[in-house]
Scaffold this active site. Sequence first.
Site, mmCIF file in Angstrom:
data_model
loop_
_atom_site.group_PDB
_atom_site.id
_atom_site.type_symbol
_atom_site.label_atom_id
_atom_site.label_comp_id
_atom_site.label_asym_id
_atom_site.label_seq_id
_atom_site.Cartn_x
_atom_site.Cartn_y
_atom_site.Cartn_z
ATOM 1 N N ASP A 203 0.710 -1.127 -0.069
ATOM 2 C CA ASP A 203 -0.163 0.120 -0.078
ATOM 3 C C ASP A 203 0.889 1.339 0.076
ATOM 4 O OD1 ASP A 203 -2.158 -1.782 0.178
ATOM 5 O OD2 ASP A 203 -2.643 -1.180 2.146
ATOM 6 N N TYR A 351 -4.964 -11.182 -4.371
ATOM 7 C CA TYR A 351 -4.111 -12.041 -3.832
ATOM 8 C C TYR A 351 -3.236 -12.576 -5.013
ATOM 9 C CZ TYR A 351 -6.995 -12.008 0.110
ATOM 10 O OH TYR A 351 -7.724 -11.490 1.339
#
Length: 429
Positions: A203, A351
């Site tokens: 992030d 994922y």
Amino acid sequence: MNHQEPDFNVERLGECRFPSPMRGVRFTTDGERILYHSRYQEMRPFIDSGREPPSMEMGGPRERIFFDPSTIACGIVTCGGLCPGTNDVIRALTLSLYHHYGVRRVYGFRYGFEGVVKRHGHSPLLLTPEVVDRIGELGGTILASSRGPQAPSEMVDYLEELGIAILFTIGGDGTLKGAAKIAEEAARRGRPISVIGIPKTIDNDVSFLQNTFGFETAVDEAHRAIYAAHTEATGARNGIGLVKLMGRDSGFIAAYSTLVNSQVNFCLVPEVPFTLAGFLKSLEERLALRGHAVIAVAEGAGQELLPAATESDASGNVKLGDIGTFLRDAINGHFRAIGTEITLKYIDPSYIIRSQPANSHDSAFCLLLGHNAVHAGMCGRTCMVVGNWNQQFTHVPIRLATHQRKKIDPKGRLWSSVLASTGQSREID
């Protein structure tokens, strides 16, 4: 803490009495600093008042070190979610300890901080150059990971038992906070244990660091999903490609993926609230004008449109509502209600992205982070994270790095560039 004048002083365990075994390298002196501010307008008040401007300690090898490398063991632990490049960092740490300093006992703790608590029974892995030789080609982490805190007293007990002098903690905000507690417990006992953090989060949301490893690879992989969404959207009348990307509190992946090739028409991030009505109206206008649309939405965007979260995960993070499926259903329902036929393809590559090996640039970044982490630990720094600022490697106190999440400034240049790229109306904001 005054955010305008952050205190970048890094804790030290004591005097560096041993000569470094490294040869043929450029050593860094303790007086070398990297300016925090880079714009003249930010520097002017310090110049006018004659004050020292805020600066960070520069990373790199020192001529004299705190530990005798022949007598110590070191530990490595990986915590939190998977991230591209984690194995590269493990490899860089191991090889630097082994070849640069001659450390022969390097323990890899399994399953995150659980592995640093003896009673859990996760025997550490002895890391050698042979063990880590090819791990950079693999996604994930050879040490495995876990979430959630452990008792600092139990972790320091095990570190003392194993003779660990330096613990390298690879992780994001929660991991770094846990690392700080380990350092505090060691200091309380008067034990000279260095705790060095390496910032792991796709992030890119750690404060006072320009980048965290894995972020660039995440943008690379996110772009593949956006390309697929664009291909699907342009392959149908009134086609819509909707891609949900990671980004709980910070929308950097969505923002930079949007800038890759200008295929995204709507970028939705946690930092910029939007109304569902405004967004759907703008989407209608886009389809009427161009016949297709691509939407990139960060997982933390639009949470105010969803039922309030009531649960948290093991790391203490609030479990978010699924903005991706919410928008998918809302878009389909809206156009069905107004009698407009659309073809919507929803892609959630989260994922897939985080499990990839690092790309070449990220791998090089991981190697340099690992090396600088080892240099910092060997010269007795502690309770700090290795960072990069203005293209230089730096030492940042963990208390600063975890003070608050780094976020996109809705009035800043990055978001302005995103709006210029997408052409999305500010009316949805």
